[in-house]
Scaffold this active site. Sequence first.
Site, PDB file in Angstrom:
ATOM      1  N   GLY A  20      -1.238  -6.663 -12.824  1.00 56.11           N
ATOM      2  CA  GLY A  20      -1.810  -7.786 -13.566  1.00 56.11           C
ATOM      3  C   GLY A  20      -0.715  -8.671 -14.141  1.00 56.11           C
ATOM      4  O   GLY A  20       0.478  -8.457 -13.890  1.00 56.11           O
ATOM      5  N   CYS A  57       2.991   4.228  -3.545  1.00 54.27           N
ATOM      6  CA  CYS A  57       1.983   4.504  -4.581  1.00 54.27           C
ATOM      7  C   CYS A  57       2.618   5.265  -5.744  1.00 54.27           C
ATOM      8  O   CYS A  57       3.245   6.306  -5.538  1.00 54.27           O
ATOM      9  CB  CYS A  57       0.821   5.319  -4.008  1.00 54.27           C
ATOM     10  SG  CYS A  57      -0.372   5.744  -5.288  1.00 54.27           S
ATOM     11  N   LYS A 108       5.107  -1.694   2.499  1.00 54.81           N
ATOM     12  CA  LYS A 108       4.766  -2.042   1.104  1.00 54.81           C
ATOM     13  C   LYS A 108       5.708  -1.297   0.161  1.00 54.81           C
ATOM     14  O   LYS A 108       5.751  -0.059   0.138  1.00 54.81           O
ATOM     15  CB  LYS A 108       3.310  -1.715   0.777  1.00 54.81           C
ATOM     16  CG  LYS A 108       2.962  -2.146  -0.647  1.00 54.81           C
ATOM     17  CD  LYS A 108       1.489  -2.290  -0.882  1.00 54.81           C
ATOM     18  CE  LYS A 108       1.200  -2.779  -2.282  1.00 54.81           C
ATOM     19  NZ  LYS A 108      -0.209  -2.891  -2.559  1.00 54.81           N
TER      20      LYS A 108
HETATM   21  C1  SIN Z   1      -3.839   4.388  -6.173  1.00 54.25           C
HETATM   22  O1  SIN Z   1      -4.694   4.643  -5.319  1.00 54.25           O
HETATM   23  O2  SIN Z   1      -3.557   5.199  -7.065  1.00 54.25           O
HETATM   24  C2  SIN Z   1      -3.149   3.065  -6.172  1.00 54.25           C
HETATM   25  C3  SIN Z   1      -2.671   2.727  -4.827  1.00 54.25           C
HETATM   26  C4  SIN Z   1      -1.272   2.229  -4.816  1.00 54.25           C
HETATM   27  O3  SIN Z   1      -0.772   1.781  -5.862  1.00 54.25           O
HETATM   28  O4  SIN Z   1      -0.635   2.294  -3.778  1.00 54.25           O
END
Ligand code: SIN
Length: 305
Positions: free
Chosen positions: A220, A130, A167
């Site tokens: 996007g 994140c 991820k």
């Molecule tokens: C977020 O909650 O800020 C985005 C989540 C992510 O990009 O892992």
Amino acid sequence: MGINLKTTFCKIPFTSPLISVSGIVVEISQNIKLAQIKGIGGITTKSISIMPREGNPIPRVASFGIGIINSVGLRNPGIDQGIIDIISLKKQTKKPIIASIVGFQLYELPILAKRVAVAKPDFIELNLSCPNVDDEIGRPIATDPLLSAIAVMEVKKVVKNIPIIAKLTPNTPDLKKVVFEVEEAGADAISAINAVGPGMIIDFKKRKPVIGNRIGGLSGPAIKPIALRCINDIYKTVKIPIIGMGGVSNGQDALEMIMAGATLVGVGVAVYKHGQQVFDKIFKEMKEICNAEGIKSLKNIRGII
Ligand code: SIN
């Protein structure tokens, strides 16, 4: 006879290669609705942390034309409610569920993984990437090959029978090294890419950043070229399967992800922009393009470039 888009990922069948991604869909009620859509093959939950999180200050999401910027700040109900939500989602759908988890310290990941496994998701995704919580986490785990490997290894020690997906972030020059190490550590699959940046957009009239948190991750169509490059780098580096995502909004985008090396394809911003039915549109377009191009199976084009 037209192409059949059924896909197997880590030996688990998907009726469609298209899945929802963790990210800007926060509410479980939205996931329950998504699960009813024919063109969607699987559902990813919002990343779940140990404690509930309110998220970053609003506005958390804004469009800048060819993409969006988000700084949701991992808003989620925490692991106790997260388990209840996954159990209720499983009652509503037979489609595979990917439980995404996020730790603010490395040691939280095996704790979370063991707990979320109780809800019997089909996969556990470790959100190591994140871009919106640097002040709390420091730089994302997935920028560091060794830390990424430790995260996967510690989770694999406590969860034996659910595939583990890492991820990853595009925001590192070490992506190939990270991906090599997480495969060595036992990851069953890779999910890529998380948002690019962070970046900033400015409200010119108000003379201030648009996003409440000042900065946020970009996603996007604007990031699709970066996503394709990363997915192809990953495909050329490891054998484990890939969920490709980043800017998919039509059938050709999805097929390009597969040509770069993806097996499943995540759709996020297109849902935010065009609604949940976009999955049916992309699914239909994939079929039409494959039939027009004489592509008999997605296997025939996976990693073809
Ligand atoms: C977020 O909650 O800020 C985005 C989540 C992510 O990009 O892992």
